[in-house]
Design an enzyme around this catalytic site. Structure first.
Site, PDB file in Angstrom:
ATOM      1  CD  GLU A 233      -6.462  -4.518   7.842  1.00 38.75           C
ATOM      2  OE1 GLU A 233      -5.758  -5.744   7.686  1.00 38.75           O
ATOM      3  OE2 GLU A 233      -5.799  -3.621   8.097  1.00 38.75           O
TER       4      GLU A 233
ATOM      5  CB  CYS B 281      -1.758  -0.247   8.478  1.00 38.82           C
ATOM      6  SG  CYS B 281      -1.162   1.012   8.172  1.00 38.82           S
TER       7      CYS B 281
ATOM      8  CG  ASN C  92      -0.465   0.311   2.542  1.00 43.88           C
ATOM      9  OD1 ASN C  92       0.925  -0.638   2.771  1.00 43.88           O
ATOM     10  ND2 ASN C  92      -1.010  -0.180   3.983  1.00 43.88           N
TER      11      ASN C  92
HETATM   12  N1  LIG Z   1       0.872  -1.421  10.558  1.00 43.56           N
HETATM   13  C1  LIG Z   1       1.413  -0.796   9.124  1.00 43.56           C
HETATM   14  O1  LIG Z   1       2.464   0.023   9.494  1.00 43.56           O
HETATM   15  C2  LIG Z   1       0.819  -1.012   7.967  1.00 43.56           C
HETATM   16  C3  LIG Z   1       1.511  -1.023   7.190  1.00 43.56           C
HETATM   17  C4  LIG Z   1       0.539  -1.150   5.520  1.00 43.56           C
HETATM   18  C5  LIG Z   1       0.484  -2.498   5.902  1.00 43.56           C
HETATM   19  N2  LIG Z   1      -0.320  -2.629   7.274  1.00 43.56           N
HETATM   20  C6  LIG Z   1      -1.088  -4.028   6.790  1.00 43.56           C
HETATM   21  O2  LIG Z   1      -0.375  -5.243   5.665  1.00 43.56           O
HETATM   22  C7  LIG Z   1      -1.598  -5.543   5.351  1.00 43.56           C
HETATM   23  C8  LIG Z   1      -2.174  -5.603   3.605  1.00 43.56           C
HETATM   24  O3  LIG Z   1      -0.355  -5.457   3.040  1.00 43.56           O
HETATM   25  P1  LIG Z   1       0.119  -7.007   2.353  1.00 43.56           P
HETATM   26  O4  LIG Z   1      -1.539  -8.161   1.550  1.00 43.56           O
HETATM   27  O5  LIG Z   1       0.726  -6.829   1.548  1.00 43.56           O
HETATM   28  O6  LIG Z   1       0.454  -7.608   4.021  1.00 43.56           O
HETATM   29  P2  LIG Z   1       0.893  -9.469   4.151  1.00 43.56           P
HETATM   30  O7  LIG Z   1       1.412 -10.306   5.036  1.00 43.56           O
HETATM   31  O8  LIG Z   1       0.021 -10.527   2.629  1.00 43.56           O
HETATM   32  O9  LIG Z   1       2.831  -9.396   2.733  1.00 43.56           O
HETATM   33  C9  LIG Z   1       3.245  -8.643   3.259  1.00 43.56           C
HETATM   34  C10 LIG Z   1       5.082  -8.637   2.738  1.00 43.56           C
HETATM   35  O10 LIG Z   1       4.645 -10.128   3.608  1.00 43.56           O
HETATM   36  C11 LIG Z   1       5.744 -10.762   2.504  1.00 43.56           C
HETATM   37  N3  LIG Z   1       5.313 -12.519   2.994  1.00 43.56           N
HETATM   38  C12 LIG Z   1       3.830 -12.672   2.790  1.00 43.56           C
HETATM   39  N4  LIG Z   1       3.623 -14.475   3.863  1.00 43.56           N
HETATM   40  C13 LIG Z   1       5.025 -14.811   4.318  1.00 43.56           C
HETATM   41  C14 LIG Z   1       5.846 -15.524   4.960  1.00 43.56           C
HETATM   42  N5  LIG Z   1       5.559 -16.428   5.043  1.00 43.56           N
HETATM   43  N6  LIG Z   1       7.295 -15.298   5.228  1.00 43.56           N
HETATM   44  C15 LIG Z   1       7.785 -13.754   4.926  1.00 43.56           C
HETATM   45  N7  LIG Z   1       7.479 -12.932   4.236  1.00 43.56           N
HETATM   46  C16 LIG Z   1       6.260 -13.304   4.069  1.00 43.56           C
HETATM   47  C17 LIG Z   1       4.849 -10.997   0.947  1.00 43.56           C
HETATM   48  O11 LIG Z   1       5.042 -10.783   0.499  1.00 43.56           O
HETATM   49  C18 LIG Z   1       4.768  -8.857   1.496  1.00 43.56           C
HETATM   50  O12 LIG Z   1       6.525  -8.434   1.079  1.00 43.56           O
HETATM   51  C19 LIG Z   1      -2.781  -5.232   5.860  1.00 43.56           C
HETATM   52  O13 LIG Z   1      -3.421  -6.112   6.955  1.00 43.56           O
HETATM   53  C20 LIG Z   1      -2.302  -4.231   6.010  1.00 43.56           C
HETATM   54  O14 LIG Z   1      -3.082  -3.633   7.778  1.00 43.56           O
HETATM   55  C21 LIG Z   1       0.245  -2.337   8.038  1.00 43.56           C
HETATM   56  C1  LIG Z   2       0.803   7.349   6.447  1.00 44.27           C
HETATM   57  N1  LIG Z   2      -0.231   7.138   6.616  1.00 44.27           N
HETATM   58  C2  LIG Z   2      -1.953   7.050   5.834  1.00 44.27           C
HETATM   59  C3  LIG Z   2      -0.249   7.745   8.019  1.00 44.27           C
HETATM   60  C4  LIG Z   2       0.137   5.664   6.578  1.00 44.27           C
HETATM   61  C5  LIG Z   2       0.857   4.647   7.669  1.00 44.27           C
HETATM   62  C6  LIG Z   2       1.363   3.750   6.430  1.00 44.27           C
HETATM   63  C7  LIG Z   2       0.060   2.831   6.825  1.00 44.27           C
HETATM   64  O1  LIG Z   2      -0.516   1.113   5.928  1.00 44.27           O
END
Ligand SMILES: NC(=O)c1ccc[n+]([C@@H]2O[C@H](COP(=O)([O-])OP(=O)(O)OC[C@H]3O[C@@H](n4cnc5c(N)ncnc54)[C@H](O)[C@@H]3O)[C@@H](O)[C@H]2O)c1
Ligand SMILES: C[N+](C)(C)CCCC=O
Length: 533
Positions: free
Chosen positions: A430, A327, A196
């Protein structure tokens, strides 16, 4: 003004971005396209350059095993192929990062700062092009992507400022003996990113890591592999030792190899809760430090004494940035019963006017979701919400823009759901799409209890004019961030991260220097050894 492609000449990694044309014309254009085409637009860019980077250069893998198509969300067109790195390539990248680490860690913090500042300057100079590529690969609007790139260079500048400040403590002990502590880097850190905020996540992780003297091997999401390698080139151009910031492409398998590799000291992960659990489990085998930035289902609480227009604007910011794929979004909107009608009227009015369409156009405010499966998943949540009794006040449907080139894109209209209850799927899970669930509440005590009734704890928000109430609510919400009278601003100066199952560790802020360094204690004896033996 110069066309996008002309400007790409200044980004080494973009030199092979070609407009899609066929046959002999394509061959002819390969030399001339950079100077003659009128500017890249949605539906035209193909990326041919290798997307891996280690040893100070882009690396072409000697195979195309398990190649996956990468889509342009706004059109549904394939824009490049992502070839995942296997064990050998991961090992090469980590070794390359380790040799750079041995040089970088010995440099003075101020020297590291100079290099990082140069990287920030280059990003600032090339922000338009990086943002355009981000839009083409991610689907978010150019207005947001530009903001993301600005946040990225702010982050590098900020940590450059802290690079010279790593310091320990002097401790006096009896008899003139003393001890001191040193903050030292960890070694080779791994960054694993979500799709994202592809470029921004890479900088949120690499800037503090590098400032502390570490090296980083970064794996972007397989859906957004295009811009991390540009960051790698920029770091190189700014003067980091070859290998200091490497990019390996791949999905779960490549990520697994990174987490298990014995040469890795830390894993900083951004992604979903289920993957976060796996990362923690894998890292535990090697006693590697972990930072987990995971998902959320954050509450936004709007009291009747709020400034209503700001609360409505805040609710939109809390739900619709990056097509709702954020997120920390405040997707559970609790509105005090007395002002519910006015709130809904305003929020729906504004939501209906959000311009959806070509994300590269300046006026667009909502682009395309990341993928067809993600779009289907989000629409599925809306159907489920209706079945469970929610009322759709607007949106929640596939959206087909009038521009024919966008017909295959993954667009939907932003959705406001009313009549929601805490036990509904749309309120508990989510969604990661543009869907706001609105619920009434009566009292402060009640809403705090309901807001905290979740396994997530990434963010929260409160709108009120009552300053005491604002701070009381902030104190009582179980979340890593509480926004008072705003939402989704995250200046680099302040820590960002979760409570509960939204993760642990922090990104941004001074504290992140601690998450990318370790403390050594040195004890200095000034007298004789008093041996027991
Ligand atoms: N808290 C934060 O800062 C934040 C920011 C952005 C997104 N997110 C969260 O991320 C999610 C969406 O992103 P997504 O769909 O890319 O998440 P995801 O967990 O599917 O993938 C994230 C990353 O992990 C890798 N990955 C997947 N399986 C793995 C494994 N077994 N071992 C190591 N790496 C692996 C993926 O290739 C990708 O690079 C949402 O739940 C969102 O809330 C959190
Ligand atoms: C910049 N924001 C909008 C706070 C997003 C942070 C990264 C989360 O997905």
């Amino acid at each position: 003004s110069k066309s996008f492609l002309n400007q790409c000449i200044s980004i080494p990694g973009c030199m092979l971005i070609l407009l899609v044309v066929s046959g002999p014309l394509r061959r002819k254009m390969a030399q001339s396209v950079l100077s003659t085409m009128p500017g890249a637009s949605t539906g035209t860019v193909v990326v041919k350059d290798p997307l891996n980077f280690w040893g100070g250069k882009r690396v072409t893998l000697g195979h195309e095993k398990n190649a996956e198509p990468v889509y342009e969300p706004a059109t549904g067109r394939v824009m490049c192929q992502m070839v995942p790195c296997g064990a050998e390539e991961v090992d090469e990248a980590i070794k390359s990062a380790h040799s750079a680490y041995l040089i970088w860690r010995k440099m003075a913090g101020m020297e590291r700062a100079r290099v990082l500042l140069e990287a920030a300057r280059i990003i600032r100079e090339r922000r338009d092009n990086i943002a355009k590529l981000e839009v083409i690969n991610n689907g978010k609007s150019i207005t947001e992507a530009l903001e993301d790139i600005d946040v990225s260079w702010h982050t590098i500048e900020y940590y450059a400022g802290l690079a010279g400040s790593l310091a320990g403590q002097h401790v006096q002990l009896p008899g003139g003996t003393f001890a001191y502590t040193r903050r030292e880097p960890l070694g080779v850190c791994v960054g694993i990113g979500a799709w994202n905020y592809p470029f921004q996540i890479a900088t949120w992780k690499s800037a503090p890591a590098l400032a502390c003297g570490n090296a980083m091997v970064f794996k972007p999401s397989p859906m957004t592999p295009v811009t991390a390698v540009i960051l790698a080139e920029i770091y190189k151009e700014a003067g980091v030792p070859d290998g200091l910031f490497c990019v390996v492409q791949g999905g779960a398998e490549t990520g697994t190899l990174l987490c298990h590799h014995p040469g890795v000291a830390k894993v900083s992960f951004t992604g979903s809760v289920p993957t976060g659990k796996k990362i923690m489990e894998m890292s535990s085998k090697g006693i590697k430090q972990v930072t987990l930035e995971l998902g959320g289902k954050s509450p936004l609480i709007i009291f009747k004494d709020c400034e209503l227009e700001n609360a409505v604007k805040g609710a939109l910011m809390a739900n619709f940035l990056t097509q709702g794929q954020v997120c920390c979004n405040g997707t559970r909107v609790y509105v005090q019963r007395d002002i519910m009608p006015q709130f809904l009227e305003e929020v729906v009015k504004r939501t209906k006017t959000i311009p959806i369409g070509d994300p590269l156009l300046d006026d667009t405010r909502m682009g395309a979701l990341i993928s067809k499966p993600q779009l289907d998943k989000v629409l599925g949540y809306v159907s489920q919400a209706k079945k469970e009794g929610a009322r759709v006040l607007c949106g929640g449907e596939p959206y087909i823009p009038s521009d024919p080139k966008l017909k295959g894109g993954y667009f939907m209209s932003p959705c406001v759901l009313d009549n929601c209850r805490d036990d509904m799927t749309c309120v508990k899970e989510e969604i990661f799409g543009p869907v706001m669930s609105v619920m009434p509440f009566n009292t402060e005590e009640e809403v705090i209890q309901r807001a905290n009734n979740t396994t997530f704890g990434l963010a929260s928000g409160v709108f009120t004019r009552d300053i005491s109430r604002a701070h009381r609510v902030a104190e009582n919400l179980e979340a890593g961030t509480c926004f008072i009278n705003n939402y989704n601003i995250s200046p680099v100066e302040v820590p960002f991260g979760g409570y509960k199952m939204s993760g642990f560790g922090r990104e941004n802020g001074q504290v992140t220097m601690e998450y990318f360094s370790q403390l050594k204690t040195v004890i200095v004896e000034m007298g004789d050894v008093e041996s027991l033996f």
